[in-house]
Design a protein around this motif. Structure first.
Motif, PDB file in Angstrom:
ATOM      1  N   ASP A  62       0.668  -1.162  -0.022  1.00 25.85           N
ATOM      2  CA  ASP A  62      -0.131  -0.040   0.008  1.00 25.85           C
ATOM      3  C   ASP A  62       0.793   1.369   0.095  1.00 25.85           C
ATOM      4  O   ASP A  62       1.973   1.287   0.296  1.00 25.85           O
ATOM      5  CB  ASP A  62      -1.143   0.167   1.210  1.00 25.85           C
ATOM      6  CG  ASP A  62      -0.301  -0.462   2.515  1.00 25.85           C
ATOM      7  OD1 ASP A  62       0.386  -1.280   2.529  1.00 25.85           O
ATOM      8  OD2 ASP A  62      -0.927  -0.042   3.749  1.00 25.85           O
ATOM      9  N   GLY A  63       0.443   2.490  -0.665  1.00 26.36           N
ATOM     10  CA  GLY A  63       1.215   3.592  -0.918  1.00 26.36           C
ATOM     11  C   GLY A  63       1.872   3.525  -2.113  1.00 26.36           C
ATOM     12  O   GLY A  63       2.165   4.626  -2.487  1.00 26.36           O
ATOM     13  N   LEU A  64       1.896   2.591  -2.947  1.00 23.73           N
ATOM     14  CA  LEU A  64       2.308   2.369  -4.260  1.00 23.73           C
ATOM     15  C   LEU A  64       1.136   2.756  -5.072  1.00 23.73           C
ATOM     16  O   LEU A  64      -0.048   2.164  -4.897  1.00 23.73           O
ATOM     17  CB  LEU A  64       3.078   1.032  -4.425  1.00 23.73           C
ATOM     18  CG  LEU A  64       4.266   0.997  -3.605  1.00 23.73           C
ATOM     19  CD1 LEU A  64       4.796  -0.497  -3.899  1.00 23.73           C
ATOM     20  CD2 LEU A  64       5.508   1.795  -3.726  1.00 23.73           C
ATOM     21  N   THR A  65       1.481   2.862  -6.499  1.00 25.78           N
ATOM     22  CA  THR A  65       0.499   2.692  -7.384  1.00 25.78           C
ATOM     23  C   THR A  65       0.443   1.397  -7.885  1.00 25.78           C
ATOM     24  O   THR A  65       1.668   0.574  -7.837  1.00 25.78           O
ATOM     25  CB  THR A  65       0.889   3.815  -8.776  1.00 25.78           C
ATOM     26  OG1 THR A  65       2.011   3.204  -9.581  1.00 25.78           O
ATOM     27  CG2 THR A  65       0.687   5.074  -8.204  1.00 25.78           C
ATOM     28  N   VAL A  66      -0.674   1.043  -8.663  1.00 24.45           N
ATOM     29  CA  VAL A  66      -0.578  -0.266  -9.384  1.00 24.45           C
ATOM     30  C   VAL A  66       0.649  -0.420 -10.233  1.00 24.45           C
ATOM     31  O   VAL A  66       1.606  -1.716 -10.384  1.00 24.45           O
ATOM     32  CB  VAL A  66      -1.838  -0.509 -10.236  1.00 24.45           C
ATOM     33  CG1 VAL A  66      -1.828  -2.096 -10.957  1.00 24.45           C
ATOM     34  CG2 VAL A  66      -2.928  -0.586  -9.375  1.00 24.45           C
ATOM     35  N   ALA A  67       1.058   0.366 -10.896  1.00 25.13           N
ATOM     36  CA  ALA A  67       2.126   0.279 -12.038  1.00 25.13           C
ATOM     37  C   ALA A  67       3.480   0.259 -11.062  1.00 25.13           C
ATOM     38  O   ALA A  67       4.127  -0.748 -11.489  1.00 25.13           O
ATOM     39  CB  ALA A  67       2.131   1.336 -12.940  1.00 25.13           C
ATOM     40  N   GLU A  68       3.567   0.750 -10.151  1.00 24.78           N
ATOM     41  CA  GLU A  68       4.725   0.807  -9.296  1.00 24.78           C
ATOM     42  C   GLU A  68       4.855  -0.727  -8.570  1.00 24.78           C
ATOM     43  O   GLU A  68       6.073  -1.251  -8.800  1.00 24.78           O
ATOM     44  CB  GLU A  68       4.951   1.870  -8.348  1.00 24.78           C
ATOM     45  CG  GLU A  68       4.931   3.243  -8.532  1.00 24.78           C
ATOM     46  CD  GLU A  68       4.910   4.231  -7.755  1.00 24.78           C
ATOM     47  OE1 GLU A  68       5.414   5.460  -8.049  1.00 24.78           O
ATOM     48  OE2 GLU A  68       4.200   4.273  -6.466  1.00 24.78           O
ATOM     49  N   ALA A  69       3.979  -1.001  -8.390  1.00 27.14           N
ATOM     50  CA  ALA A  69       3.886  -2.358  -7.640  1.00 27.14           C
ATOM     51  C   ALA A  69       4.286  -3.537  -8.605  1.00 27.14           C
ATOM     52  O   ALA A  69       4.983  -4.447  -8.323  1.00 27.14           O
ATOM     53  CB  ALA A  69       2.559  -2.873  -6.956  1.00 27.14           C
ATOM     54  N   VAL A  70       3.771  -3.401  -9.824  1.00 25.40           N
ATOM     55  CA  VAL A  70       4.083  -4.302 -10.880  1.00 25.40           C
ATOM     56  C   VAL A  70       5.502  -4.291 -11.388  1.00 25.40           C
ATOM     57  O   VAL A  70       6.122  -5.287 -11.568  1.00 25.40           O
ATOM     58  CB  VAL A  70       3.116  -4.110 -12.077  1.00 25.40           C
ATOM     59  CG1 VAL A  70       3.683  -4.915 -13.437  1.00 25.40           C
ATOM     60  CG2 VAL A  70       1.785  -4.392 -11.881  1.00 25.40           C
ATOM     61  N   GLU A  71       6.020  -3.062 -11.406  1.00 25.42           N
ATOM     62  CA  GLU A  71       7.527  -2.995 -11.732  1.00 25.42           C
ATOM     63  C   GLU A  71       8.468  -3.421 -10.466  1.00 25.42           C
ATOM     64  O   GLU A  71       9.193  -4.090 -11.067  1.00 25.42           O
ATOM     65  CB  GLU A  71       8.042  -1.258 -11.841  1.00 25.42           C
ATOM     66  CG  GLU A  71       7.151  -0.928 -13.178  1.00 25.42           C
ATOM     67  CD  GLU A  71       7.720  -1.601 -14.453  1.00 25.42           C
ATOM     68  OE1 GLU A  71       9.050  -2.059 -14.597  1.00 25.42           O
ATOM     69  OE2 GLU A  71       6.924  -2.199 -15.215  1.00 25.42           O
TER      70      GLU A  71
END
Length: 116
Positions: A92-101
């Motif tokens: 949590d605190g990340l964007t979906v794109a950041e989590a995927v990366e």
């Protein structure tokens, strides 16, 4: 590999939803093709009980091999584990794109147990 990221919306720039079972949306991402699809989780968002287990069943139906989220309770974690789905938590605190990366870069450790 197909992964599910819990999301507060239907876009890649939306925040990771900290709640697995009661997440607003599931974003199904194919890490090989780069394709993404949003799946509504409304049936569990307001469920009186069993949201985590039902969400784990939905993840399995979608063919997910891993889930990226904020927090997973013990029943949901057990259901995901029984389906052979790995869990990455505390995103949590990340964007979906950041989590995927982060996942693609090997920077998301898979959990050994629930964190809620």
């Amino acid at each position: 590999m197909k992964i599910i990221i819990t999301s507060q919306g239907s876009r890649l720039d939306d925040q990771v939803d900290p709640r697995f079972g009661r997440a607003k949306q599931f974003i199904l991402a194919d890490t090989e093709s780069g394709q993404f699809a949003a799946h509504d989780n409304a049936q569990n968002l307001n469920a009186p009980q069993g949201a985590g287990i039902q969400a784990a069943q939905a993840a399995a139906r979608l063919g997910a091999e891993a889930v990226l989220t904020g927090h997973v309770g013990p029943k949901a974690f057990a259901a995901l584990s029984a389906a052979g789905i790995k869990v990455g938590q505390d995103l949590d605190g990340l964007t979906v794109a950041e989590a995927v990366e982060r996942y693609r870069a090997g920077q998301v450790p898979m959990a050994a147990g629930p964190n809620k």
